[in-house]
Scaffold this motif. Sequence first.
Motif, PDB file in Angstrom:
ATOM      1  N   THR A   7       0.838  -1.203   0.000  1.00  0.00           N
ATOM      2  CA  THR A   7       0.000   0.000   0.000  1.00  0.00           C
ATOM      3  C   THR A   7       0.870   1.249   0.000  1.00  0.00           C
ATOM      4  N   VAL A   8       1.919   1.229   0.758  1.00  0.00           N
ATOM      5  CA  VAL A   8       2.815   2.383   0.795  1.00  0.00           C
ATOM      6  C   VAL A   8       3.426   2.612  -0.594  1.00  0.00           C
ATOM      7  N   ALA A   9       3.828   1.531  -1.231  1.00  0.00           N
ATOM      8  CA  ALA A   9       4.397   1.654  -2.582  1.00  0.00           C
ATOM      9  C   ALA A   9       3.372   2.230  -3.551  1.00  0.00           C
ATOM     10  N   HIS A  10       2.120   1.785  -3.406  1.00  0.00           N
ATOM     11  CA  HIS A  10       1.053   2.264  -4.283  1.00  0.00           C
ATOM     12  C   HIS A  10       0.785   3.757  -4.060  1.00  0.00           C
ATOM     13  N   VAL A  11       0.690   4.155  -2.798  1.00  0.00           N
ATOM     14  CA  VAL A  11       0.441   5.566  -2.477  1.00  0.00           C
ATOM     15  C   VAL A  11       1.593   6.432  -2.991  1.00  0.00           C
ATOM     16  N   ALA A  12       2.800   5.943  -2.839  1.00  0.00           N
ATOM     17  CA  ALA A  12       3.961   6.698  -3.310  1.00  0.00           C
ATOM     18  C   ALA A  12       3.922   6.865  -4.819  1.00  0.00           C
ATOM     19  N   LYS A  13       3.496   5.826  -5.490  1.00  0.00           N
ATOM     20  CA  LYS A  13       3.424   5.900  -6.953  1.00  0.00           C
ATOM     21  C   LYS A  13       2.355   6.906  -7.379  1.00  0.00           C
ATOM     22  N   LEU A  14       1.190   6.866  -6.717  1.00  0.00           N
ATOM     23  CA  LEU A  14       0.124   7.807  -7.048  1.00  0.00           C
ATOM     24  C   LEU A  14       0.579   9.247  -6.827  1.00  0.00           C
ATOM     25  N   ALA A  15       1.389   9.453  -5.806  1.00  0.00           N
ATOM     26  CA  ALA A  15       1.865  10.799  -5.481  1.00  0.00           C
ATOM     27  C   ALA A  15       3.122  11.164  -6.262  1.00  0.00           C
ATOM     28  N   ARG A  16       3.572  10.261  -7.109  1.00  0.00           N
ATOM     29  CA  ARG A  16       4.809  10.457  -7.897  1.00  0.00           C
ATOM     30  C   ARG A  16       5.996  10.787  -6.985  1.00  0.00           C
ATOM     31  N   ILE A  17       6.088  10.068  -5.892  1.00  0.00           N
ATOM     32  CA  ILE A  17       7.249  10.200  -5.000  1.00  0.00           C
ATOM     33  C   ILE A  17       8.030   8.899  -5.085  1.00  0.00           C
ATOM     34  N   ARG A  18       9.323   9.020  -5.358  1.00  0.00           N
ATOM     35  CA  ARG A  18      10.113   7.798  -5.440  1.00  0.00           C
ATOM     36  C   ARG A  18      10.550   7.368  -4.040  1.00  0.00           C
ATOM     37  N   VAL A  19      10.196   6.144  -3.660  1.00  0.00           N
ATOM     38  CA  VAL A  19      10.625   5.602  -2.366  1.00  0.00           C
ATOM     39  C   VAL A  19      11.407   4.336  -2.656  1.00  0.00           C
ATOM     40  N   GLU A  20      12.652   4.290  -2.155  1.00  0.00           N
ATOM     41  CA  GLU A  20      13.479   3.113  -2.395  1.00  0.00           C
ATOM     42  C   GLU A  20      12.861   1.910  -1.698  1.00  0.00           C
ATOM     43  N   GLU A  21      13.041   0.770  -2.308  1.00  0.00           N
ATOM     44  CA  GLU A  21      12.521  -0.484  -1.777  1.00  0.00           C
ATOM     45  C   GLU A  21      12.855  -0.647  -0.285  1.00  0.00           C
ATOM     46  N   SER A  22      14.109  -0.311   0.059  1.00  0.00           N
ATOM     47  CA  SER A  22      14.561  -0.514   1.445  1.00  0.00           C
ATOM     48  C   SER A  22      13.860   0.444   2.417  1.00  0.00           C
ATOM     49  N   ASP A  23      13.293   1.549   1.869  1.00  0.00           N
ATOM     50  CA  ASP A  23      12.644   2.524   2.739  1.00  0.00           C
ATOM     51  C   ASP A  23      11.169   2.208   2.981  1.00  0.00           C
ATOM     52  N   LEU A  24      10.595   1.280   2.195  1.00  0.00           N
ATOM     53  CA  LEU A  24       9.145   1.040   2.258  1.00  0.00           C
ATOM     54  C   LEU A  24       8.717   0.530   3.635  1.00  0.00           C
ATOM     55  N   GLU A  25       9.471  -0.441   4.143  1.00  0.00           N
ATOM     56  CA  GLU A  25       9.101  -1.048   5.426  1.00  0.00           C
ATOM     57  C   GLU A  25       9.134  -0.018   6.564  1.00  0.00           C
ATOM     58  N   PRO A  26      10.260   0.708   6.717  1.00  0.00           N
ATOM     59  CA  PRO A  26      10.284   1.729   7.778  1.00  0.00           C
ATOM     60  C   PRO A  26       9.182   2.775   7.609  1.00  0.00           C
ATOM     61  N   MET A  27       8.917   3.148   6.343  1.00  0.00           N
ATOM     62  CA  MET A  27       7.900   4.174   6.108  1.00  0.00           C
ATOM     63  C   MET A  27       6.511   3.654   6.493  1.00  0.00           C
ATOM     64  N   ALA A  28       6.253   2.380   6.205  1.00  0.00           N
ATOM     65  CA  ALA A  28       4.971   1.788   6.591  1.00  0.00           C
ATOM     66  C   ALA A  28       4.818   1.847   8.106  1.00  0.00           C
ATOM     67  N   ALA A  29       5.885   1.549   8.822  1.00  0.00           N
ATOM     68  CA  ALA A  29       5.839   1.580  10.281  1.00  0.00           C
ATOM     69  C   ALA A  29       5.561   2.994  10.774  1.00  0.00           C
ATOM     70  N   GLU A  30       6.252   3.957  10.171  1.00  0.00           N
ATOM     71  CA  GLU A  30       6.061   5.366  10.548  1.00  0.00           C
ATOM     72  C   GLU A  30       4.624   5.821  10.314  1.00  0.00           C
ATOM     73  N   LEU A  31       4.123   5.500   9.126  1.00  0.00           N
ATOM     74  CA  LEU A  31       2.753   5.907   8.778  1.00  0.00           C
ATOM     75  C   LEU A  31       1.737   5.225   9.694  1.00  0.00           C
ATOM     76  N   ASN A  32       2.021   3.975  10.044  1.00  0.00           N
ATOM     77  CA  ASN A  32       1.099   3.276  10.935  1.00  0.00           C
ATOM     78  C   ASN A  32       1.049   3.937  12.309  1.00  0.00           C
ATOM     79  N   ASN A  33       2.182   4.433  12.756  1.00  0.00           N
ATOM     80  CA  ASN A  33       2.203   5.180  14.022  1.00  0.00           C
ATOM     81  C   ASN A  33       1.281   6.392  13.945  1.00  0.00           C
ATOM     82  N   ILE A  34       1.431   7.120  12.841  1.00  0.00           N
ATOM     83  CA  ILE A  34       0.615   8.331  12.655  1.00  0.00           C
ATOM     84  C   ILE A  34      -0.864   7.956  12.611  1.00  0.00           C
ATOM     85  N   MET A  35      -1.181   6.890  11.866  1.00  0.00           N
ATOM     86  CA  MET A  35      -2.576   6.450  11.735  1.00  0.00           C
ATOM     87  C   MET A  35      -3.159   6.079  13.104  1.00  0.00           C
TER      88      MET A  35
END
Lengths: 95, 488
Positions: A7-35
């Motif tokens: 889902t994070v990869a999909h949202v990043a693609k829709l927003a045209r933001i490049r997120v490296e594969e290695s960053d997806l997992e940490p970013m998911a954790a961060e976003l989940n905290n916010i949620m």
Amino acid sequence: MSLDKATVAHVAKLARIRVEESDLEPMAAELNNIMTWIEQLNEVDTDGVQPMTSVVESVLRQRSDDITDGGYADKVTQNAPASEASYFVVPKVVE
Amino acid sequence: MNDFASRIIQGATGDWEMVIGLEVHAQVISNAKLFSGAATAFGAEPNSQVSLVDAAMPGMLPVINEKCVEQAVRTGLGLKARINTFSVFDRKNYFYPDLPQGYQISQYLQPVVGEGIITIDLPDGESREIGITRLHLEQDAGKSLHDQDPNSTYIDLNRSGVALMEIVSEPDMRSPEEAGAYLRKLRTILRYLGTCDGNMEEGSMRADVNVSVRRPGEEFGTRCEIKNVNSIRFVQQAIVYEAQRQVDILEEGGSIDQETRLFDANTGVTRSMRSKEEAHDYRYFPDPDLLPLTFTQEWVDSLMDTLPELPDAKKQRFIDDLGLPAYDAGVLVAEKETADFYEQVAEGRDAKIAANWVMGEFFSALNASSGDITQPPVSAGNLGGLIDLITDGTISGRIAKQVFEAMVESGKDAGTIVEEKGLKQVSDTGAIEAQVDEILAANGDKVEEYRGGKDKLFGFFVGQVMKATQGKANPKVVNEILRKKLDG
């Protein structure tokens, strides 16, 4: 609600933001905290409360139908990486 | 020739029914754009009608144009629709070079106009009601030109931010013909209201067509959306092709993918537009730059009073008060300017004769000239004057056609032409009688035949008298005298 890596990869693609594969997992954790933090709001009882549309008590201001702007194609295209004969020029996009 | 009237596709495994819904984008008539003070006129120099708001420069804020709101509400009233005095603008997010903001300001869950109705008129004289789901206000995008350069696309933002009304129908149509009738009727209503010029060639009215097929009476099938079709004929062709394509897939045991398709007017074929699929995830949310749009019911009521007589009401009045057949009334009200022209011609005259002249000789002459009724080949006053000369017996109907042609050529009024060319109808009994006597004397054998029972020769004698008088003899008087002389 919980976001997975895909889902994070999909949202990043829709927003045209490049997120490296290695960053997806940490970013998911961060976003989940916010949620989770935001979801605390669900605990508030809002039955019968009108949704707030603005923090200021105000109505939408309207303009009259007069031509008051425009006529400066040079200014509009001034920051464009490429322009030609007052057009913006972008890489070919054709369906 | 495709049969646009057909509602059923006969497949190898049985009948299929078409289900059609339309989303029409109608450009609002206003001087300035929906959220900026830049001009909206068509055909200006590239990027000359672009404000920094339309170009989405950082920090620019939208301010709504009251005229665009008024036009949307007036359109809603014309569609007998529910008007929402509270509505919300949302951001519809997607990326495309002609959308500099990266989102379109639109309305999603709370549109300014709710459910309404359009009554469509079908060629067989039947009427059907098609439901309107909603009408909302949104921004138009800029224009991409792909043919200026082999490697790049040129962008003109003049159209960016112009107000659009998106008018969504219920899936109530069942044939290409009904879809065409819906578009024509919607266009007529918009033009009467003066809220959109309905010009499909210039793109100020465009249609997205939703098509699905089903077994008659069963649940709706999966639909495909054909984007941006820019003429009524193309809409109908696209429906015919697309419905058949879906039937073919289903009959072979396949299933329909819900997708966006494009219609190619050159080949008459629709094709998948896969690149846009992901873009369907628009992530709508309320635009934080704009407060909800609110107005009072009193204001709506005051707009109601400004609506012109709409085509349905006008048609009914032409039928009820003027005694016109439904077909004539329908043709005359299709364009407001035509109806106005007709009413000027019919004022104080026989409504049916006026309708015949407007729809007959006048329409032919109009089509042969500009086709634009605001520049008529003969003015309404002059056409009325011609009809007066027929009604008071100055000229015959046949001579009138000749006079009409001369009017088109010279621009003179009927009276002047009749005077100049000496076309006055001869109603003087004595003169006609003398002519009749002459004809009868010269055709003694035919007179005998007639009296011997060959009734059809009566027409021959009328013709001879008319010919001898260059058509100027009053046909009624000629008939009377001939009857008297031949039968008496």
